[in-house]
Design a protein around this motif. Structure first.
Motif, PDB file in Angstrom:
ATOM      1  N   TYR A  96     -55.957 -55.571  -1.583  1.00 10.10           N
ATOM      2  CA  TYR A  96     -55.944 -54.668  -0.439  1.00 10.10           C
ATOM      3  C   TYR A  96     -55.644 -53.254  -0.921  1.00 10.10           C
ATOM      4  O   TYR A  96     -54.791 -53.056  -1.786  1.00 10.10           O
ATOM      5  N   THR A  97     -56.306 -52.259  -0.341  1.00  9.37           N
ATOM      6  CA  THR A  97     -56.017 -50.858  -0.636  1.00  9.37           C
ATOM      7  C   THR A  97     -55.016 -50.339   0.383  1.00  9.37           C
ATOM      8  O   THR A  97     -55.188 -50.545   1.586  1.00  9.37           O
ATOM      9  N   VAL A  98     -53.989 -49.635  -0.086  1.00  6.33           N
ATOM     10  CA  VAL A  98     -53.033 -49.004   0.816  1.00  6.33           C
ATOM     11  C   VAL A  98     -53.717 -47.779   1.429  1.00  6.33           C
ATOM     12  O   VAL A  98     -54.108 -46.858   0.716  1.00  6.33           O
ATOM     13  N   VAL A  99     -53.869 -47.788   2.753  1.00  9.85           N
ATOM     14  CA  VAL A  99     -54.576 -46.690   3.416  1.00  9.85           C
ATOM     15  C   VAL A  99     -53.642 -45.763   4.181  1.00  9.85           C
ATOM     16  O   VAL A  99     -53.992 -44.614   4.470  1.00  9.85           O
ATOM     17  N   ASN A 100     -52.450 -46.235   4.521  1.00 18.55           N
ATOM     18  CA  ASN A 100     -51.481 -45.405   5.239  1.00 18.55           C
ATOM     19  C   ASN A 100     -50.079 -45.948   4.983  1.00 18.55           C
ATOM     20  O   ASN A 100     -49.890 -47.156   4.898  1.00 18.55           O
ATOM     21  N   VAL A 101     -49.109 -45.055   4.855  1.00 13.44           N
ATOM     22  CA  VAL A 101     -47.729 -45.464   4.615  1.00 13.44           C
ATOM     23  C   VAL A 101     -46.812 -44.750   5.603  1.00 13.44           C
ATOM     24  O   VAL A 101     -46.831 -43.519   5.696  1.00 13.44           O
ATOM     25  N   ASP A 102     -46.040 -45.535   6.348  1.00 11.71           N
ATOM     26  CA  ASP A 102     -45.002 -44.980   7.218  1.00 11.71           C
ATOM     27  C   ASP A 102     -43.691 -45.036   6.451  1.00 11.71           C
ATOM     28  O   ASP A 102     -43.324 -46.087   5.920  1.00 11.71           O
ATOM     29  N   ASP A 103     -42.979 -43.924   6.414  1.00 14.02           N
ATOM     30  CA  ASP A 103     -41.750 -43.798   5.636  1.00 14.02           C
ATOM     31  C   ASP A 103     -40.540 -43.968   6.549  1.00 14.02           C
ATOM     32  O   ASP A 103     -40.352 -43.205   7.496  1.00 14.02           O
ATOM     33  N   TYR A 104     -39.717 -44.972   6.257  1.00 17.97           N
ATOM     34  CA  TYR A 104     -38.497 -45.230   7.024  1.00 17.97           C
ATOM     35  C   TYR A 104     -37.277 -45.152   6.103  1.00 17.97           C
ATOM     36  O   TYR A 104     -36.411 -46.010   6.126  1.00 17.97           O
ATOM     37  N   ARG A 105     -37.212 -44.113   5.288  1.00 18.24           N
ATOM     38  CA  ARG A 105     -36.082 -43.967   4.369  1.00 18.24           C
ATOM     39  C   ARG A 105     -34.771 -43.690   5.092  1.00 18.24           C
ATOM     40  O   ARG A 105     -33.705 -43.832   4.508  1.00 18.24           O
ATOM     41  N   HIS A 106     -34.834 -43.299   6.339  1.00 16.85           N
ATOM     42  CA  HIS A 106     -33.616 -42.973   7.078  1.00 16.85           C
ATOM     43  C   HIS A 106     -32.931 -44.205   7.670  1.00 16.85           C
ATOM     44  O   HIS A 106     -31.900 -44.097   8.307  1.00 16.85           O
ATOM     45  N   PHE A 107     -33.469 -45.414   7.456  1.00 16.20           N
ATOM     46  CA  PHE A 107     -32.833 -46.643   7.900  1.00 16.20           C
ATOM     47  C   PHE A 107     -32.118 -47.302   6.724  1.00 16.20           C
ATOM     48  O   PHE A 107     -32.743 -47.972   5.906  1.00 16.20           O
ATOM     49  N   GLY A 108     -30.818 -47.113   6.620  1.00 12.86           N
ATOM     50  CA  GLY A 108     -30.031 -47.746   5.555  1.00 12.86           C
ATOM     51  C   GLY A 108     -30.547 -47.373   4.184  1.00 12.86           C
ATOM     52  O   GLY A 108     -30.688 -46.203   3.855  1.00 12.86           O
ATOM     53  N   GLU A 109     -30.851 -48.383   3.351  1.00 17.09           N
ATOM     54  CA  GLU A 109     -31.391 -48.143   2.009  1.00 17.09           C
ATOM     55  C   GLU A 109     -32.800 -47.576   2.074  1.00 17.09           C
ATOM     56  O   GLU A 109     -33.280 -47.001   1.112  1.00 17.09           O
ATOM     57  N   GLY A 110     -33.459 -47.780   3.193  1.00 15.23           N
ATOM     58  CA  GLY A 110     -34.802 -47.260   3.380  1.00 15.23           C
ATOM     59  C   GLY A 110     -35.882 -48.253   3.001  1.00 15.23           C
ATOM     60  O   GLY A 110     -35.663 -49.166   2.207  1.00 15.23           O
ATOM     61  N   PHE A 111     -37.047 -48.089   3.611  1.00 17.64           N
ATOM     62  CA  PHE A 111     -38.194 -48.933   3.316  1.00 17.64           C
ATOM     63  C   PHE A 111     -39.455 -48.208   3.760  1.00 17.64           C
ATOM     64  O   PHE A 111     -39.392 -47.157   4.394  1.00 17.64           O
ATOM     65  N   VAL A 112     -40.596 -48.771   3.401  1.00 15.74           N
ATOM     66  CA  VAL A 112     -41.882 -48.246   3.849  1.00 15.74           C
ATOM     67  C   VAL A 112     -42.653 -49.363   4.547  1.00 15.74           C
ATOM     68  O   VAL A 112     -42.421 -50.543   4.292  1.00 15.74           O
ATOM     69  N   CYS A 113     -43.546 -48.965   5.432  1.00 16.78           N
ATOM     70  CA  CYS A 113     -44.488 -49.884   6.053  1.00 16.78           C
ATOM     71  C   CYS A 113     -45.867 -49.414   5.622  1.00 16.78           C
ATOM     72  O   CYS A 113     -46.294 -48.316   5.994  1.00 16.78           O
ATOM     73  N   ALA A 114     -46.552 -50.219   4.813  1.00 14.24           N
ATOM     74  CA  ALA A 114     -47.858 -49.844   4.278  1.00 14.24           C
ATOM     75  C   ALA A 114     -48.953 -50.635   4.989  1.00 14.24           C
ATOM     76  O   ALA A 114     -48.873 -51.860   5.101  1.00 14.24           O
ATOM     77  N   TYR A 115     -49.952 -49.908   5.478  1.00 15.52           N
ATOM     78  CA  TYR A 115     -51.120 -50.518   6.097  1.00 15.52           C
ATOM     79  C   TYR A 115     -52.182 -50.651   5.013  1.00 15.52           C
ATOM     80  O   TYR A 115     -52.513 -49.673   4.349  1.00 15.52           O
ATOM     81  N   CYS A 116     -52.705 -51.856   4.843  1.00 13.12           N
ATOM     82  CA  CYS A 116     -53.597 -52.145   3.717  1.00 13.12           C
ATOM     83  C   CYS A 116     -54.885 -52.795   4.202  1.00 13.12           C
ATOM     84  O   CYS A 116     -54.847 -53.728   5.010  1.00 13.12           O
ATOM     85  N   ASP A 117     -56.023 -52.303   3.693  1.00 12.83           N
ATOM     86  CA  ASP A 117     -57.335 -52.844   4.041  1.00 12.83           C
ATOM     87  C   ASP A 117     -57.884 -53.708   2.914  1.00 12.83           C
ATOM     88  O   ASP A 117     -57.764 -53.343   1.730  1.00 12.83           O
ATOM     89  N   LEU A 118     -58.503 -54.809   3.281  1.00 14.51           N
ATOM     90  CA  LEU A 118     -59.070 -55.753   2.335  1.00 14.51           C
ATOM     91  C   LEU A 118     -60.205 -55.114   1.530  1.00 14.51           C
ATOM     92  O   LEU A 118     -61.018 -54.380   2.078  1.00 14.51           O
ATOM     93  N   ILE A 119     -60.215 -55.382   0.228  1.00 14.76           N
ATOM     94  CA  ILE A 119     -61.344 -54.971  -0.612  1.00 14.76           C
ATOM     95  C   ILE A 119     -61.824 -56.200  -1.374  1.00 14.76           C
ATOM     96  O   ILE A 119     -61.024 -57.040  -1.741  1.00 14.76           O
ATOM     97  N   PRO A 120     -63.064 -56.314  -1.631  1.00 12.71           N
ATOM     98  CA  PRO A 120     -64.148 -55.481  -1.088  1.00 12.71           C
ATOM     99  C   PRO A 120     -64.529 -55.956   0.296  1.00 12.71           C
ATOM    100  O   PRO A 120     -64.243 -57.096   0.676  1.00 12.71           O
ATOM    101  N   LEU A 121     -65.177 -55.075   1.048  1.00  9.93           N
ATOM    102  CA  LEU A 121     -65.754 -55.508   2.321  1.00  9.93           C
ATOM    103  C   LEU A 121     -66.867 -56.489   1.984  1.00  9.93           C
ATOM    104  O   LEU A 121     -67.644 -56.269   1.072  1.00  9.93           O
ATOM    105  N   LYS A 122     -66.919 -57.576   2.687  1.00 13.41           N
ATOM    106  CA  LYS A 122     -67.956 -58.573   2.416  1.00 13.41           C
ATOM    107  C   LYS A 122     -68.925 -58.587   3.575  1.00 13.41           C
ATOM    108  O   LYS A 122     -68.540 -58.524   4.713  1.00 13.41           O
TER     109      LYS A 122
END
Length: 123
Positions: A96-122
């Motif tokens: 999967y390719t990471v196409v967008n990342v939401d940054d939640y570093r302000h929650f405790g230790e912090g984390f990211v939410c990455a939206y990923c699209d399947l490759i290759p398109l079939k």
């Protein structure tokens, strides 16, 4: 800073998948003046959920299958910046390719939410 530390849940073995692989590529200029990609695979852990799932799109000329997932992790995934191209996440044998990342570093230790699209398109 928010008071809720969501990263504690992301690190809980009941939710976490430890078999994720991030392949990060950095582009540099080689001796010939052309772009050279240097790839570095890294194993990381995260919580994988469905985004839009696997979809079948039908067109007059055919059809194609596409899919997407969301990855919540403390590992700093990127959709690309400067000389770093978008990360490739491998999960359950699919890339999967990471196409967008939401940054939640302000929650405790912090984390990211990455939206990923399947490759290759079939199709």
């Amino acid at each position: 800073m928010a008071l809720l530390d969501v990263s504690e849940i992301l690190l809980d073995p009941d939710f976490m998948d430890e078999g994720l692989i991030c392949t990060r590529s950095t582009q540099t200029v080689g001796e010939t003046g052309r772009a050279v990609a240097i790839t570095q695979p890294t194993t990381f852990a995260g919580v994988v959920t469905s985004d839009k799932g696997d979809l079948l799109e039908r067109f007059a000329g055919g059809e194609r299958k596409k899919g997407s997932i969301k990855v919540h992790t403390v590992f700093p995934l990127t959709s690309g910046t400067g000389s770093i191209t978008a990360d490739i996440v491998t999960w359950l044998g699919r890339d999967y390719t990471v196409v967008n990342v939401d940054d939640y570093r302000h929650f405790g230790e912090g984390f990211v939410c990455a939206y990923c699209d399947l490759i290759p398109l079939k199709g």
